[in-house]
Design an enzyme around this catalytic site. Structure first.
Site, PDB file in Angstrom:
ATOM      1  N   GLY A   1       0.861  -1.163   0.000  1.00 53.42           N
ATOM      2  CA  GLY A   1       0.000   0.000   0.000  1.00 53.42           C
ATOM      3  C   GLY A   1       0.904   1.220   0.000  1.00 53.42           C
ATOM      4  CB  SER A   2       1.789   3.659  -2.654  1.00 54.50           C
ATOM      5  OG  SER A   2       2.119   2.670  -3.593  1.00 54.50           O
TER       6      SER A   2
END
Length: 372
Positions: free
Chosen positions: A84-85
């Site tokens: 998850g950036s």
């Protein structure tokens, strides 16, 4: 519920989307936080719910897969292959993409599904978002995450490099994985005037965001607005350097150029060196039996037998270079760097790229001044 406060300026629509689409629906119970300058650590919603929530609603990337799923996260050992950036990173690329209500959007690399959900919020009920994920397990979890969040995204399991012709033509293409060579299929599947935003990752020093606009002649042209670095698209991962069997292919050299000059060069130099040589570079600091050292690696991503290392040690006037293979990769990099210096040390914002049916070209100031 906690809120995310991404750093930097965020367009109003993107900020509203980030606040409207809860990130916790898209982060697994166990994740790996990997700060740049400290050791990675696990977050566990059951064992430490407070720590988990704090990480989820902070401006940090959270790794969700190691070694394409072959290594459990709890082992803390393996290549990062899905995440998850960080919210600020997501916001930066969404600002560059500038999706509008009603747009038809293609997303490359679904990951957790959060960016796809943000895109769906931004284009509204009349828009459509198609997202492609190559890893079936990642895609399955993303589908569950999107369902939990009540978001409708068309999710395809496949190679994002091929795009998705049934959903074309697209108004926007958002890429959430590192790209070395921009697939022309994306441009073919876009309308004239469409925008493609991607992390351009030649992996020579820093990487770059790239914003392309599709032209009526079937090419796309754009510039590098800033920094962006993502995990590489699987089909574009570099090969690992190998030591050839024959000693005749090994060369020891000496150089007066401090390897740190190349390793810590400005972003404009990184772009120029990558474009002119097609090589990749990485570096690290360490110690050995002789004391402190700094090592720079240069390698050909298409030939594991062509690479070089340059080693800095304190109080040295010359530095050792160990070169492998027939290609003089160290000399090529030095020539490219000093050519960039002779141009007046142009910054990243002066470089751009054109992508067409026959490949991509990096240019300086205008598309007719090709670099490399």
């Amino acid at each position: 519920m906690a809120t995310i406060d991404p750093s930097g300026e965020i367009a109003n629509a993107v900020e509203k989307a980030i606040r409207a689409v809860p990130r916790h629906h898209f982060i697994p119970p166990v994740g790996l936080v990997a700060p740049v300058r400290s050791r990675p650590y696990l977050i566990d919603r059951d064992a430490d719910p407070g720590g988990w929530w704090q990480a989820v609603y902070s401006n940090t990337a959270i790794v969700t897969q190691l070694s394409d799923g072959a290594t459990p996260l709890r082992e803390l050992n393996g290549d990062y292959t899905s995440s998850g950036s960080a919210p600020s990173t997501v916001a930066d690329l969404l600002n560059l993409l500038d999706p509008e209500p009603g747009n038809r959007v293609l997303e490359i690399a679904t990951g957790t599904g959060w960016t796809g959900a943000l895109l769906s919020h931004l284009v509204g009920g009349r828009g459509e978002v198609t997202s492609i994920e190559i890893d079936p397990a990642v895609a399955e979890q993303a589908a569950k995450n999107l369902a939990d969040a009540g978001v409708a995204v068309t999710l395809i399991v496949g190679d994002g490099a091929l795009g998705w012709p049934p959903g074309a033509p697209y108004d926007r293409v958002h890429v959430s994985c590192g790209i070395r060579a921009v697939p022309y299929t994306w441009i073919e599947q876009c309308r004239p005037g469409a925008v493609i935003v991607l992390p351009y990752c030649p992996n020579f020093g820093g990487n770059h965001s790239l914003r392309l606009v599709v032209l009526p002649d079937g090419t796309a042209v754009g510039r590098f607005p800033g920094f962006a670095s993502y995990m590489m698209m699987r089909s574009q991962r570099p090969v690992a350097p190998l030591d050839p069997r024959g000693p005749e292919e090994r060369h020891r050299l000496r150089t007066r150029v401090d390897p740190r000059t190349i390793a810590y060069a400005p972003a404009g130099a990184d772009l120029a060196m990558a474009a002119m040589t097609g090589l990749e570079a990485s570096h690290c600091s360490a110690t050995d039996e002789h004391g402190e050292l700094f090592k720079l690696w240069i390698c050909d991503p298409h030939d594991p037998h062509s690479w070089a290392t340059a080693v800095w040690r304190p109080n040295s006037v010359e530095y050792d270079v160990y070169q492998v293979g027939h290609r003089p990769v160290w000399d090529e990099v030095l020539n490219a760097y000093f050519l960039w210096v002779s141009w007046g040390r142009p910054g990243r914002d002066r470089f751009g790229m054109t992508v067409g049916p026959h490949g991509q070209r990096v240019w300086l100031d205008s598309p007719d001044r090709i670099v490399g």
